[in-house]
Design a protein around this motif. Structure first.
Motif, mmCIF file in Angstrom:
data_model
loop_
_atom_site.group_PDB
_atom_site.id
_atom_site.type_symbol
_atom_site.label_atom_id
_atom_site.label_comp_id
_atom_site.label_asym_id
_atom_site.label_seq_id
_atom_site.Cartn_x
_atom_site.Cartn_y
_atom_site.Cartn_z
ATOM 1 N N SER A 123 0.819 -1.212 0.000
ATOM 2 C CA SER A 123 0.000 0.000 0.000
ATOM 3 C C SER A 123 0.852 1.261 0.000
ATOM 4 O O SER A 123 0.332 2.347 -0.148
ATOM 5 N N TYR A 124 2.183 1.115 0.175
ATOM 6 C CA TYR A 124 3.040 2.297 0.123
ATOM 7 C C TYR A 124 3.826 2.387 -1.186
ATOM 8 O O TYR A 124 4.606 3.314 -1.380
ATOM 9 N N PRO A 147 3.194 3.285 -4.356
ATOM 10 C CA PRO A 147 3.209 4.516 -5.167
ATOM 11 C C PRO A 147 4.044 5.616 -4.528
ATOM 12 O O PRO A 147 4.698 6.385 -5.240
ATOM 13 N N TYR A 148 4.060 5.683 -3.197
ATOM 14 C CA TYR A 148 4.880 6.694 -2.523
ATOM 15 C C TYR A 148 6.360 6.389 -2.726
ATOM 16 O O TYR A 148 7.176 7.302 -2.908
ATOM 17 N N ALA A 157 -1.204 9.900 -6.077
ATOM 18 C CA ALA A 157 -1.292 8.769 -5.144
ATOM 19 C C ALA A 157 -2.061 9.164 -3.892
ATOM 20 O O ALA A 157 -2.889 8.396 -3.385
ATOM 21 N N VAL A 194 6.367 9.642 4.667
ATOM 22 C CA VAL A 194 5.483 8.668 4.006
ATOM 23 C C VAL A 194 4.796 7.783 5.047
ATOM 24 O O VAL A 194 3.628 7.416 4.896
ATOM 25 N N HIS A 254 -2.719 4.927 3.996
ATOM 26 C CA HIS A 254 -2.403 3.878 3.030
ATOM 27 C C HIS A 254 -2.983 4.233 1.671
ATOM 28 O O HIS A 254 -4.018 4.892 1.585
ATOM 29 N N PHE A 255 -2.268 3.788 0.613
ATOM 30 C CA PHE A 255 -2.695 4.084 -0.756
ATOM 31 C C PHE A 255 -4.139 3.628 -0.975
ATOM 32 O O PHE A 255 -4.481 2.484 -0.715
#
Lengths: 114, 242
Positions: free
Chosen positions: A2-3, A5-6, A46, B25, B30-31
Motif C-alpha cells: 500500500s506504500y 506509489p509513494y 497517489a 510517508v 495507506h494508498f
C-alpha cells in the motif's frame, strides 16, 4: 504494497537529484530537474486515490458515484505547467551561458570564473 | 568541484533526505484510503452547485479560479523572461536552408496542422463535460502549429510564429482572465464570481464565467507555447548570433 506509489515518487525524486548533482551539461541538468519535479505528480495523484474510485468526471454516471480527489488532479495540472515554463527558462539561460562562456559544462564554467 | 567531491557532499544529504521521506510517508494514509474531506466535497457539489460534470476543471476554473489566475501569470512571467533573454535587437531573418523538399511531408503539412488544431479546440471546448480543458487544449493547438514548422519549414511558420501576432494573443489570454474577474467586481460581486449563470450540466453551455476563464487559459497557453517555440526556432535558424 500500500506504500508502493509513494516509494515510486521518492525514487523518481532521488534519481532526478542524483542527475542534478552529477550533471556535466546544463541542458541535462534542466531535464533532471524536470524528472525530480515529476515525482510530485506521482505523489499528488497517489495521495488523492480512492480505492475503487472512478475518474472525477460525472458525465453519464449516476450522482454520488465514488470518484478520486479532483483537487490534487487540478494541482498536478498546475505543476506540469510550472515545470514546462521553468524548463523553458533554464534552456534559455543555457543558450545564454553558451554564448558567453562557449560551454555548458558547469565545471568548465566554474573554472572560467574561478 | 570534482564529480567525486560533489557525490561526497551529496551522500550524507541524501541519507538525511531519505530519513525525512520515510518519516513523512509513514504518516500518510495507506494508498487508496483517501482521508481528506475536500475531494469528496468537490465531487458531491460540482453538479448541484456548479452544473459542471468535470470536477477537475470545476476546481481549476471555479473553486480554485483565483489560484489559476496566479498560475497564468507564472506562465506569462516565464515567457517574458525567455523573450528578454533570447529576443535580441537587430535580428536578421532566417538564413539557414530549411526548405522541406519531400512532397509527402508537404502534403501531410497541408492537412495535419488543421486536424491537430481542431482536436485542440475540441479538447478545450468540452473541458467542462469530458476530460480536457483550456490548458490541455491550448498545448494541443500550439502542437498543431508546430507541425506547420516541421512539415512546411520556417517561411510558412513565420507567418504565424511572429511576435506581432503572438504577443497580443498572449496578452489577451492573461488579461482576459482578469477582465472576467473584474466584471464581477463591476456588478458589485466578489472578484471572479460567476455572473453568467451556471448553464446546463453536461452541455457546452455549462460553467458560465468559468467557461470564459477556460478559453482565456486556452489562448494564453497556446500563445505562450508558440512564443517559446518561435524564440527557440529562431535561435537555431538565425545566423550571426553566436
Amino acid at each position: 504494497m500500500s506504500y508502493a506509489p509513494y516509494a515510486v515518487a521518492a525514487w523518481i525524486c532521488v534519481v532526478g537529484l542524483y542527475g542534478i548533482v552529477t550533471s556535466r551539461n546544463l541542458i541535462h541538468l534542466g531535464v533532471c530537474l524536470t524528472v525530480t519535479q515529476s515525482s510530485t505528480y506521482v505523489l499528488l495523484l497517489a495521495v488523492g486515490y480512492v480505492h475503487n474510485g472512478g475518474p472525477p468526471i460525472f458525465t453519464g454516471v449516476p450522482p454520488g458515484t465514488r470518484a478520486v480527489d479532483p483537487v490534487v488532479q487540478a494541482l498536478t495540472l498546475t505543476d506540469i505547467v510550472v515545470s514546462v515554463t521553468v524548463l523553458a527558462l533554464i534552456l534559455a539561460l543555457a543558450l545564454d551561458v553558451h554564448r558567453h562562456a562557449g560551454t555548458i559544462d558547469p565545471d568548465e564554467i566554474a573554472e572560467l570564473h574561478g | 568541484m570534482s564529480r567525486r567531491a560533489r557525490l561526497a557532499i551529496f551522500a550524507p544529504a541524501l541519507v538525511g533526505f531519505a530519513a525525512l521521506l520515510v518519516w513523512g510517508v509513514a504518516g500518510l494514509p495507506h494508498f487508496g484510503h483517501y482521508r481528506g474531506p475536500y475531494g469528496h466535497v468537490v465531487n458531491r457539489i460540482v453538479i448541484p452547485e456548479r452544473h459542471v460534470s468535470n470536477a477537475v476543471n470545476a476546481t481549476t476554473y471555479d473553486i480554485r479560479g483565483f489560484d489559476t489566475m496566479g498560475e497564468e501569470f507564472i506562465l506569462f512571467a516565464a515567457v517574458t523572461g525567455v523573450v528578454l533573454l533570447l529576443r535580441g535587437s537587430g535580428r536578421t531573418r532566417a538564413e539557414k536552408d530549411d526548405v522541406v523538399r519531400s512532397d509527402v511531408v508537404r502534403a501531410a503539412g497541408a492537412v495535419a496542422p488543421a486536424v491537430v488544431v481542431l482536436v485542440g479546440l475540441w479538447v478545450a471546448a468540452f473541458g467542462f463535460v469530458t476530460p480536457g480543458g483550456g490548458f490541455q487544449g491550448g498545448v494541443a493547438v500550439a502542437g498543431g502549429a508546430a507541425v506547420l514548422f516541421v512539415t512546411l519549414g520556417y517561411r510558412a511558420w513565420s507567418r504565424l510564429g511572429n511576435e506581432s501576432i503572438l504577443d497580443p494573443l498572449e496578452g489577451l489570454g492573461a488579461g482576459g482572465y482578469v477582465v472576467v474577474g473584474v466584471a464581477a467586481l463591476a456588478s458589485g460581486l466578489p472578484f471572479l464570481t460567476n455572473i453568467f449563470g451556471f448553464g446546463v450540466a453536461g452541455t457546452l453551455r455549462s460553467g458560465g464565467s468559468a467557461e470564459l476563464l477556460n478559453w482565456a487559459a486556452a489562448i494564453e497557453v497556446a500563445a505562450a507555447n508558440l512564443i517559446l517555440m518561435t524564440e527557440f526556432v529562431e535561435q537555431y535558424l538565425v545566423r550571426g548570433r553566436s
